[in-house]
Design an enzyme around this catalytic site. Sequence first.
Site, PDB file in Angstrom:
ATOM      1  N   LYS A 149      46.828  73.136  15.972  1.00 37.15           N
ATOM      2  CA  LYS A 149      45.737  73.984  15.467  1.00 37.15           C
ATOM      3  C   LYS A 149      44.713  73.150  14.693  1.00 37.15           C
ATOM      4  CE  LYS A 149      48.653  76.627  13.290  1.00 37.15           C
ATOM      5  NZ  LYS A 149      49.920  76.029  13.766  1.00 37.15           N
ATOM      6  N   GLU A 180      84.394  69.192  24.691  1.00 39.24           N
ATOM      7  CA  GLU A 180      83.100  68.980  25.335  1.00 39.24           C
ATOM      8  C   GLU A 180      83.202  69.155  26.852  1.00 39.24           C
ATOM      9  OE1 GLU A 180      80.467  68.865  23.616  1.00 39.24           O
ATOM     10  OE2 GLU A 180      81.546  68.717  21.722  1.00 39.24           O
ATOM     11  N   HIS A 183      83.025  72.813  27.612  1.00 37.67           N
ATOM     12  CA  HIS A 183      81.641  73.306  27.664  1.00 37.67           C
ATOM     13  C   HIS A 183      81.012  73.009  29.024  1.00 37.67           C
ATOM     14  CE1 HIS A 183      81.097  74.756  23.630  1.00 37.67           C
ATOM     15  NE2 HIS A 183      81.374  73.585  23.061  1.00 37.67           N
TER      16      HIS A 183
END
Length: 677
Positions: free
Chosen positions: A261, A477, A480
């Site tokens: 912005k 892991e 997952h």
Amino acid sequence: MALAPLSVASPSLPLCKAQDISKEIHPKIPLRGDIQILKLTSPNAGLSRREILNITGVGLLSAGTTTAQPVRAEPEAPIESASNQLSYSRFLEYLNEGMVKKVDLFENGLVAIAEIYNPVLNKIQRVKVQLPGLQPELVRKLKEKEIDFAAHPVEPNYGLMFLDFLTNLAFPLLFLGSLLLRSSINTPGGPNLPFGLGRSKAKFQMEPNTGITFDDMAGVDEAKQDFKEIVDFLKTPEKYTAIGAKIPKGVLLVGPPGTGKTLLAKAIAGEAGVPFFSLSGSEFIEMFVGVGASRVRDLFNKAKANSPCLVFIDEIDAVGRQRGTGIGGGNDEREQTLNQLLTEMDGFSGDSGVIVLAATNRPEILDSALLRPGRFDHQVSVALPDVRGREEILRVHSSNKKLDKDVSLSVVAMRTSGFSGADLANLMNEAAILAGRRGKDKITVKEIDDSIDRIVAGLEGTKMTDGKSKTLVAYHEIGHAVCATLTPGHDPVQKVTLIPRGQARGLTWFLPGEDPSLVSKQQIFARIVGGLGGRAAEEVIFGESEITTGAAGDLQQITQIARQMVTRYGMSEIGPWTLIDPAVQNSDVVFRMLARNSMSEKLAEDIDRSVKQIIEKAYEIAKNHIRNNRDAIDQLVEILLEKETLSGDEFRSILSEYTDIGQNRQNLKALPELAAA
């Protein structure tokens, strides 16, 4: 220390009248008639000057001047009547020998006038002694020797004190008066506040040289198009005024932090080439009431004098917060400042040729009077960039960096879903730093991957040693990765690693296939299944009693996702309802805490039950994945423990040796549990 007997008189030191030796001492110093002194320059002197001083205990003020006035003086006599100086150590010696007859203390015990018997002159002399302070030991010795001593207080000189007071006060009064006079002369309009408090702190550039143009902006094509019209209006206003168009009063930039912005405002100033004022919304506010309103008036007076011009107010929510709430920082000074800003932007003054650019990431808390047309005619949304926008931003920030030929910015853009422009700039800078630290002359894929991991998950930690803990993390892991890969709708695995980062002992990364602007119910449910794969692996492989706290973060995330499915997206048996008030949800924490809960107890119970059903169904699917693919999981864990990091292609290659991934996903898609979810 014993003193030399003062009764010894040397014939080589004859006593004489002062008039006899006045010429030998100094021809211009008048001496008093009956004062007897020692002629120190006598050629017959058998003692040195130091020995004579030790004997008499009297020092001369200067060479060739008289030593003392042997006339006995009263204690009330002024200090100046004692012309002899005596050191404090010699004074203590005379005191111990009993030659001190009387002591008068002046100046709060710092100066003493003592009467000391001089046996050489056979007279009592008054000497002045500089004391280090009125010490208890000195008082005790005076009492033991039964010496008459008295302390004389300093009489205040009120006239001198009053003169000193006026002298000390004159400079501050003159300084403050000059400041007030200068402020009243140089501050046009409004209250004449001292120290320039009422003046605007905006940075002013008559010819903006921001170094930023629209060519330097990427990923914000829609916002650039809106601002090009404003720039064209400022450059050629007659083209628009000829058909009755009016210059817009203000443009509000809305978007998350880091989306560009402020950079857009600099680009507009650089393209338009008109006078440019820039400041922050917090610079209006001070602790004094009326200062903010005075600064607003001063800012717009300067802007009107240089119109047409641009005024950029960054973080306008600091001053433009909704009035009358009494919560979250409301106060009279801020509201007066906002009222003055509203008046200046659209008051009786009419068209002033001043365009106000403002930026905020919290438009929901701004006052409605500030957002209406006539003040902020345009509201431009600067959102997070999509895949194409991220790739363009990466090209801009990598233009001055050396990249390896294997680096694909499109792949990096796919991996950085949710990154803002500032995040992408930081990513390329971190990759360049890592490449320089490793002694490379180009940025490779390894540096970019490590930089993404560092920004998302944190710094790399110490590698784990082999043992039960490392094995459990490996199964977690791999759980997952397997559950996510075998569940339809989930993103593909990018890599699995046992290298700790931040607070995570291990990580599983996924590569989004498409930009996640629109997410289906199937994709959300697949993320829940993948998130529960680690806990499911711990329970199935090690037993329920061996589950650990490692899944705490996973459970928090999947619970939040499941609740959003029910209360926000309407993806449950309750129905397509939005059960959260958007106004309350987007407000500050204080408003959310004080907001009245409008739902019934029955509806709250239904929400909790629906959230629980979604998570339980997903957990059963995850445990089935672990049970049905135990051999593949064991093989993957063994390789992961050896290499510590598996890429997505390596993972899918090993998993496909034990199961048909595509067929497994197709069969699972037909399960009634997944369809019900």
